[in-house]
Every structure is written in C-alpha cells, then in structure tokens.
Design a protein around this motif. Structure first.
Motif, mmCIF file in Angstrom:
data_model
loop_
_atom_site.group_PDB
_atom_site.id
_atom_site.type_symbol
_atom_site.label_atom_id
_atom_site.label_comp_id
_atom_site.label_asym_id
_atom_site.label_seq_id
_atom_site.Cartn_x
_atom_site.Cartn_y
_atom_site.Cartn_z
ATOM 1 N N ASP A 20 0.865 -1.173 0.000
ATOM 2 C CA ASP A 20 0.000 0.000 0.000
ATOM 3 C C ASP A 20 0.903 1.224 0.000
ATOM 4 O O ASP A 20 1.501 1.560 1.020
ATOM 5 N N GLY A 21 1.027 1.858 -1.159
ATOM 6 C CA GLY A 21 2.004 2.938 -1.295
ATOM 7 C C GLY A 21 3.410 2.371 -1.160
ATOM 8 O O GLY A 21 3.767 1.403 -1.825
ATOM 9 N N ALA A 22 4.188 2.936 -0.274
ATOM 10 C CA ALA A 22 5.560 2.460 -0.073
ATOM 11 C C ALA A 22 5.646 1.393 1.013
ATOM 12 O O ALA A 22 6.732 0.863 1.266
ATOM 13 N N ASP A 75 -7.477 5.865 7.797
ATOM 14 C CA ASP A 75 -6.804 5.941 6.508
ATOM 15 C C ASP A 75 -7.480 5.046 5.475
ATOM 16 O O ASP A 75 -8.128 4.046 5.800
ATOM 17 N N SER A 76 -7.288 5.407 4.216
ATOM 18 C CA SER A 76 -7.734 4.553 3.117
ATOM 19 C C SER A 76 -6.898 3.283 3.082
ATOM 20 O O SER A 76 -5.732 3.271 3.497
ATOM 21 N N PHE A 77 -7.487 2.212 2.581
ATOM 22 C CA PHE A 77 -6.740 0.959 2.446
ATOM 23 C C PHE A 77 -7.349 0.105 1.347
ATOM 24 O O PHE A 77 -8.546 0.205 1.063
ATOM 25 N N PRO A 78 -6.533 -0.758 0.716
ATOM 26 C CA PRO A 78 -7.064 -1.676 -0.295
ATOM 27 C C PRO A 78 -7.787 -2.830 0.381
ATOM 28 O O PRO A 78 -7.386 -3.292 1.451
ATOM 29 N N ALA A 79 -8.858 -3.296 -0.249
ATOM 30 C CA ALA A 79 -9.612 -4.413 0.309
ATOM 31 C C ALA A 79 -10.396 -5.112 -0.788
ATOM 32 O O ALA A 79 -10.571 -4.574 -1.891
ATOM 33 N N ASP A 126 -5.949 -6.030 14.223
ATOM 34 C CA ASP A 126 -4.705 -6.772 14.052
ATOM 35 C C ASP A 126 -4.992 -8.275 13.913
ATOM 36 O O ASP A 126 -5.821 -8.788 14.670
ATOM 37 N N PRO A 127 -4.398 -8.982 12.958
ATOM 38 C CA PRO A 127 -3.251 -8.612 12.116
ATOM 39 C C PRO A 127 -3.575 -7.843 10.832
ATOM 40 O O PRO A 127 -2.679 -7.612 10.044
ATOM 41 N N TRP A 128 -4.837 -7.479 10.580
ATOM 42 C CA TRP A 128 -5.108 -6.555 9.476
ATOM 43 C C TRP A 128 -4.601 -5.177 9.894
ATOM 44 O O TRP A 128 -4.888 -4.723 10.999
ATOM 45 N N PRO A 129 -3.827 -4.503 9.035
ATOM 46 C CA PRO A 129 -3.118 -3.304 9.491
ATOM 47 C C PRO A 129 -3.953 -2.033 9.552
ATOM 48 O O PRO A 129 -3.409 -0.975 9.913
ATOM 49 N N TYR A 130 -5.250 -2.094 9.221
ATOM 50 C CA TYR A 130 -6.061 -0.883 9.181
ATOM 51 C C TYR A 130 -7.348 -1.093 9.971
ATOM 52 O O TYR A 130 -7.999 -2.124 9.826
ATOM 53 N N PRO A 131 -7.743 -0.095 10.775
ATOM 54 C CA PRO A 131 -9.031 -0.207 11.470
ATOM 55 C C PRO A 131 -10.190 0.056 10.521
ATOM 56 O O PRO A 131 -10.120 0.923 9.652
#
Length: 262
Positions: free
Chosen positions: A58-60, A131-135, A101-106
């Motif tokens: 996700d990005g860098a 934050d935005s995240f891919p899913a 956790d272990p998914w890095p985004y709430p």
C-alpha cells in the motif's frame, strides 16, 4: 449462538460466532450447502482467494499477512471471526465485524442477509475508521454436488468473457484467456455482472447473480462445488487494488434465486 431466518419454504441459519457464515440453507427441507464448521457459505473479507506469499503493498509500505495456506494467505479474516448481530427480524439480519490486528487498518464490515420465499440476498460493506486501504469482499459458498434426492449431480452453467490464466502457484498470471472446460479452480471475468446457474436436474435450479464482475468457480472436490462472486480477482490486493476511503466504502451484493424443477 446462531440466527434463524425463514420465508415460505426457505430456511437460513447464520452462524455469527463462526465467521458469520450461512451454515444452512434449506429449501422445502432440502439442504443446499455442504455441512461442517469450515463449509456452508462464508464471507471473504478483507480479501478474496489467495494473496501472494501473504504480502501486499500500500504505497511504499509492504504488509505481511499470516500465511494460512502456505505459501499464501487465503480468504481473509472474516470467516474466522465472531460477528455481532445488529438487527434481526424473521427474514432479515444485519451483522458487524471490526477489522483489527493482524489486518493493518481499522475498519468495520457489515453483512446483511435478506430472505424471501424464492431468493436470498447477501450484502457486504467495508468502511474505514481512518486511513484509506485496499480491500476485497465476496462469498465462498459450498453447494452440495448431490442433494440426496435420487437425481443427477449438479451442473454449472455460465458464460464468461474471459478466464484468468492460472499459474502453477494457483495465482492469476495476468493473462486473460478464453474460458476452458472444467474441472476448475479458476477466476472468470463477467463485465456485465456475475451470472451463474446451478442445476440439479429434476429437483432445483439456483441462479447466482451479482453486479460484481469477478467469480471463482471451484469444482475439484467430490462433495461440493463453489461459485464465489467477489469484488476482484485472487491476489487483487496487489494486482487490482480497490481503495476503501472515508467517502467511498466497498460495497458488494449477491442474490441467489431458486426455482423448483419438480
């Protein structure tokens, strides 16, 4: 604890403690889904199918997911979580599950189950708390190959625009090819929406539709077949990321419509 829904001759059991899976779908007393704690029909979220080596970028930032089917991470975390019922009526139920956790985004996932005498609609939404995240999101039903009514085994009918070429690692190579005959453990593209019909001759027909454009068909086991509408292809966190943003949640739905043939 489970939730029971009914409408006409249709009965659904949702096991919210075990991944909010549809553990039973009975039409006039006939069970359509393979039974067992890992079967039924479970939600795939926040990704579908295999994610290569359990890693996505996700990005860098590169994130490492637990590798639950080596060498890959498969089918998300939702199927292993306990979901909370938010609203339940005789023929409709709403459940929620918080990504952690272990998914890095709430974030939060909501699943709605709506039942009528001749159809069931499943709807899933993924929203972020920050934050935005891919899913990705989708469903993995296990339909019984033989309904035990003395008839023929199920037939699978669909007309896909293409098939994702599958590599030796079971991931799409990125090449789109003409659909091949089964047996399948393959992803197909349907730009006009998923439309697959399961037919148990002389007994029942179930049509699976969705506005989603991707479906995985799996029929390599003797007991059951799977038709999996999903928001993107396997490994899509890497190859076709769909961002969940504060103003643009991920939403997907599928409707299963049945027709008695006897």
């Amino acid at each position: 604890m489970s939730t029971q829904l009914s409408a006409g001759g249709a009965e659904v059991t949702v096991d919210q403690e075990n991944g909010c899976r549809i553990s039973s779908l009975r039409i006039d007393g006939t069970e359509l889904l393979r039974q067992g704690p890992t079967y039924g029909s479970f939600p795939m979220v926040p990704w579908c199918g295999r994610t290569e080596n359990g890693r996505f970028q996700d990005g860098a930032t590169v994130h490492q997911l637990p590798v639950n089917q080596p060498p890959h991470a498969i089918h998300g975390f939702g199927r292993d979580a306990a979901w909370r019922p938010a609203r339940v009526t005789d023929a409709e139920a709403v459940f929620t599950y918080d990504l952690a956790d272990p998914w890095p985004y709430p974030g939060r996932v909501t699943q709605i189950v709506e039942l009528s005498p001749d159809a069931m609609t499943l709807t899933m939404g993924v929203e972020t708390y920050g934050d935005s995240f891919p899913a990705q999101a989708g469903w993995h039903p296990w339909f019984r190959r033989d309904l035990g009514l003395g008839g023929q085994e199920v037939g699978i009918g669909f007309d896909a625009a293409w098939q994702e070429e599958r590599g030796e690692d079971h991931l799409p190579t990125g090449n789109r090819i003409d659909p091949k005959p089964g047996p399948w453990d393959d992803c197909f593209g349907m730009p006009q929406g998923v439309d697959v019909t399961l037919t148990w001759p002389g007994a029942l027909e179930v049509r699976i539709t969705s506005r989603a454009e991707w479906v995985v068909v799996y029929d390599e086991e003797a007991e059951a077949v799977c038709v999996e509408p999903q928001s993107g292809p396997p490994n899509g966190l890497n190859t076709l990321p769909r961002l969940v943003t504060p103003v643009d949640p991920l939403e997907i739905s599928t409707t299963w419509t049945w027709r008695r043939l006897s």
